[in-house]
Write a protein that holds these residues in place. Structure first.
Motif, PDB file in Angstrom:
ATOM      1  N   LYS A 177       0.862  -1.185  -0.100  1.00 15.48           N
ATOM      2  CA  LYS A 177       0.099  -0.094  -0.252  1.00 15.48           C
ATOM      3  C   LYS A 177       0.928   1.401  -0.061  1.00 15.48           C
ATOM      4  N   THR A 178       0.360   2.439  -0.725  1.00 13.93           N
ATOM      5  CA  THR A 178       1.045   3.560  -0.719  1.00 13.93           C
ATOM      6  C   THR A 178       0.925   4.515   0.444  1.00 13.93           C
ATOM      7  N   ASP A 179      -0.165   4.336   1.376  1.00 12.00           N
ATOM      8  CA  ASP A 179      -0.602   5.105   2.295  1.00 12.00           C
ATOM      9  C   ASP A 179       0.123   4.193   3.558  1.00 12.00           C
ATOM     10  N   ARG A 180       0.396   4.950   4.753  1.00 13.52           N
ATOM     11  CA  ARG A 180       0.861   4.305   5.910  1.00 13.52           C
ATOM     12  C   ARG A 180       0.107   3.338   6.441  1.00 13.52           C
ATOM     13  N   VAL A 181       0.841   2.258   6.835  1.00 20.10           N
ATOM     14  CA  VAL A 181       0.330   1.132   7.807  1.00 20.10           C
ATOM     15  C   VAL A 181       1.202   1.096   8.941  1.00 20.10           C
ATOM     16  N   VAL A 182       0.581   0.861   9.873  1.00 16.20           N
ATOM     17  CA  VAL A 182       1.183   0.340  11.384  1.00 16.20           C
ATOM     18  C   VAL A 182       1.208  -0.747  11.618  1.00 16.20           C
ATOM     19  N   PHE A 183       2.185  -1.784  11.387  1.00 13.04           N
ATOM     20  CA  PHE A 183       2.230  -3.120  11.956  1.00 13.04           C
ATOM     21  C   PHE A 183       2.660  -3.257  13.339  1.00 13.04           C
ATOM     22  N   VAL A 184       1.823  -3.876  14.045  1.00 14.86           N
ATOM     23  CA  VAL A 184       1.984  -4.148  15.508  1.00 14.86           C
ATOM     24  C   VAL A 184       2.244  -5.527  15.958  1.00 14.86           C
ATOM     25  N   LEU A 185       3.557  -5.900  16.219  1.00 15.40           N
ATOM     26  CA  LEU A 185       4.150  -7.333  16.327  1.00 15.40           C
ATOM     27  C   LEU A 185       4.411  -7.545  17.770  1.00 15.40           C
ATOM     28  N   TRP A 186       3.639  -8.288  18.451  1.00 10.66           N
ATOM     29  CA  TRP A 186       3.907  -8.536  19.734  1.00 10.66           C
ATOM     30  C   TRP A 186       4.155 -10.132  19.967  1.00 10.66           C
ATOM     31  N   GLY A 187       5.310 -10.209  20.697  1.00 10.89           N
ATOM     32  CA  GLY A 187       5.746 -11.622  20.862  1.00 10.89           C
ATOM     33  C   GLY A 187       6.684 -11.996  19.851  1.00 10.89           C
ATOM     34  N   ALA A 188       7.701 -13.272  20.111  1.00 13.90           N
ATOM     35  CA  ALA A 188       8.673 -13.534  19.278  1.00 13.90           C
ATOM     36  C   ALA A 188       8.146 -13.917  17.761  1.00 13.90           C
ATOM     37  N   ALA A 189       7.065 -14.525  17.836  1.00 12.80           N
ATOM     38  CA  ALA A 189       6.399 -15.216  16.509  1.00 12.80           C
ATOM     39  C   ALA A 189       5.912 -14.027  15.625  1.00 12.80           C
ATOM     40  N   ALA A 190       5.388 -13.084  16.197  1.00 13.94           N
ATOM     41  CA  ALA A 190       4.898 -12.118  15.255  1.00 13.94           C
ATOM     42  C   ALA A 190       6.180 -11.169  14.886  1.00 13.94           C
ATOM     43  N   ASN A 212       4.166 -13.957  30.068  1.00 15.55           N
ATOM     44  CA  ASN A 212       5.314 -13.227  29.545  1.00 15.55           C
ATOM     45  C   ASN A 212       5.330 -11.955  30.513  1.00 15.55           C
ATOM     46  N   PRO A 213       6.139 -11.953  31.379  1.00 18.70           N
ATOM     47  CA  PRO A 213       6.213 -11.001  32.458  1.00 18.70           C
ATOM     48  C   PRO A 213       6.767  -9.687  32.108  1.00 18.70           C
ATOM     49  N   THR A 214       7.425  -9.766  30.999  1.00 19.43           N
ATOM     50  CA  THR A 214       8.107  -8.459  30.378  1.00 19.43           C
ATOM     51  C   THR A 214       7.901  -8.395  29.053  1.00 19.43           C
ATOM     52  N   GLY A 215       8.063  -6.932  28.789  1.00 19.38           N
ATOM     53  CA  GLY A 215       8.242  -6.632  27.303  1.00 19.38           C
ATOM     54  C   GLY A 215       7.057  -5.972  26.640  1.00 19.38           C
ATOM     55  N   PHE A 216       6.010  -6.333  27.258  1.00 19.01           N
ATOM     56  CA  PHE A 216       4.880  -5.681  26.743  1.00 19.01           C
ATOM     57  C   PHE A 216       4.270  -4.543  27.736  1.00 19.01           C
ATOM     58  N   LEU A 217       4.030  -4.742  28.964  1.00 18.93           N
ATOM     59  CA  LEU A 217       3.462  -3.852  29.880  1.00 18.93           C
ATOM     60  C   LEU A 217       4.547  -2.487  29.950  1.00 18.93           C
ATOM     61  N   GLY A 218       4.032  -1.320  29.531  1.00 20.34           N
ATOM     62  CA  GLY A 218       4.984  -0.178  29.396  1.00 20.34           C
ATOM     63  C   GLY A 218       5.527  -0.078  28.044  1.00 20.34           C
ATOM     64  N   SER A 219       5.175  -0.764  27.147  1.00 21.08           N
ATOM     65  CA  SER A 219       5.363  -0.587  25.785  1.00 21.08           C
ATOM     66  C   SER A 219       4.716   0.732  24.985  1.00 21.08           C
ATOM     67  N   ARG A 220       3.341   1.010  25.558  1.00 19.69           N
ATOM     68  CA  ARG A 220       2.468   2.089  25.164  1.00 19.69           C
ATOM     69  C   ARG A 220       2.431   2.136  23.784  1.00 19.69           C
ATOM     70  N   PRO A 221       1.723   0.957  23.347  1.00 14.62           N
ATOM     71  CA  PRO A 221       1.451   0.831  21.781  1.00 14.62           C
ATOM     72  C   PRO A 221       0.422   1.679  21.278  1.00 14.62           C
ATOM     73  N   PHE A 222      -0.622   2.065  21.898  1.00 19.50           N
ATOM     74  CA  PHE A 222      -1.716   2.814  21.588  1.00 19.50           C
ATOM     75  C   PHE A 222      -1.438   4.375  21.101  1.00 19.50           C
ATOM     76  N   SER A 223      -0.823   5.046  21.971  1.00 16.94           N
ATOM     77  CA  SER A 223      -0.359   6.469  21.660  1.00 16.94           C
ATOM     78  C   SER A 223       0.629   6.137  20.629  1.00 16.94           C
ATOM     79  N   ARG A 224       1.656   5.306  20.355  1.00 20.11           N
ATOM     80  CA  ARG A 224       2.540   5.284  19.415  1.00 20.11           C
ATOM     81  C   ARG A 224       1.929   5.024  18.147  1.00 20.11           C
ATOM     82  N   ILE A 225       0.761   4.166  18.020  1.00 20.36           N
ATOM     83  CA  ILE A 225      -0.009   3.826  16.625  1.00 20.36           C
ATOM     84  C   ILE A 225      -0.582   5.211  16.348  1.00 20.36           C
ATOM     85  N   ASN A 226      -1.080   5.826  17.428  1.00 21.04           N
ATOM     86  CA  ASN A 226      -1.786   7.051  16.870  1.00 21.04           C
ATOM     87  C   ASN A 226      -1.003   8.065  16.467  1.00 21.04           C
ATOM     88  N   ALA A 227       0.272   8.113  17.145  1.00 20.40           N
ATOM     89  CA  ALA A 227       1.192   9.169  16.724  1.00 20.40           C
ATOM     90  C   ALA A 227       1.561   8.848  15.253  1.00 20.40           C
TER      91      ALA A 227
END
Length: 236
Positions: free
Chosen positions: A164-177, A201-216
């Motif tokens: 696609k020519t318009d921006r897409v935000v790809f959100v990949l959570w976890g090793a497989a993604a 998975n006790p680390t690596g997700f909480l605190g990653s702030r994906p929602f504000s980063r996607i919107n930005a």
């Protein structure tokens, strides 16, 4: 199946816009083998989601309007949970632990009250595609349809979005993604990586702030932000 009947080909059931976009990237032999496997699995049953929900993510997020992809692993394995959207469950179903963590992070990231339900369909209607890497699963057995060919289809989906020519935000959570990041080669797009939201998975997700980063990432190109929760202000 009648011996003279036409063999099932899974892409025939995909919405037209997506089928046209992914076809150049798939291997027909792989999809044919996948199709035979899926037909036999549903006969043996139970398999999730319901047949009519296999392509729900594609149906609810047309290619032209998709601007965010959140990639999951495979459908929920308990009765009543899977409805074709990664991390989402139907109205009235208890919010699963991984989605509870997603909602906790939303609260911490945005300072808003998460949605009252685990049904994430409102996200899809704003251009968020909730895609699992594997679209079906045998009841009670995670990853039971892994390696059977769905990955060829969903990798092709990522490649179609990459084109696609318009921006897409790809959100990949976890090793497989995160292992799919190499499929995103267009510099216009944004890839956000974090740990899986599972409580296992006790680390690596909480605190990653994906929602504000996607919107930005969206607003940086003049695109409307996603309204993640009913408690958020409506975009002006």
């Amino acid at each position: 199946m009648n011996a003279s009947a036409k063999p099932v080909y899974m892409l025939d059931f995909m919405p037209d816009d997506w089928r046209e976009a992914v076809t150049p990237y798939v291997d027909p032999t792989t999809v044919a083998a996948l199709s035979s496997f899926v037909v036999e699995e549903y006969k043996a049953g139970p398999v999730y989601p319901r047949k009519q929900d296999i392509y729900a993510a594609y149906r609810l997020s047309p290619l032209a309007s998709t601007r965010v992809l959140i990639l999951g692993q495979d459908p929920y394995i308990k009765p009543g949970q899977a409805h074709g959207l990664s991390f989402s469950v139907p109205q009235g179903v208890r919010v699963p632990p991984s989605l509870e963590n997603v909602y906790r992070e939303m609260r911490d990231d945005l300072g808003v009250t998460p949605p009252p339900s685990g049904d994430l369909t409102p996200w899809c209607r704003q251009g968020v595609m909730l895609l699992n890497a594997v679209l079906t699963v045998r009841a009670g057995t995670s990853n039971s349809h892994k390696g059977r060919g769905w990955e060829n289809v969903t990798d092709a989906t990522i490649q179609a979005l990459n084109a696609k020519t318009d921006r897409v935000v790809f959100v990949l959570w976890g090793a497989a993604a995160k292992a799919k990041a190499h499929l995103v080669t267009n510099d216009r797009h944004v890839v956000l990586r974090a740990g899986h939201p599972s409580p296992m998975n006790p680390t690596g997700f909480l605190g990653s702030r994906p929602f504000s980063r996607i919107n930005a990432a969206l607003t940086a190109t003049g695109t409307q932000p996603i309204r993640w929760s009913p408690s958020m202000p409506r975009p002006s």
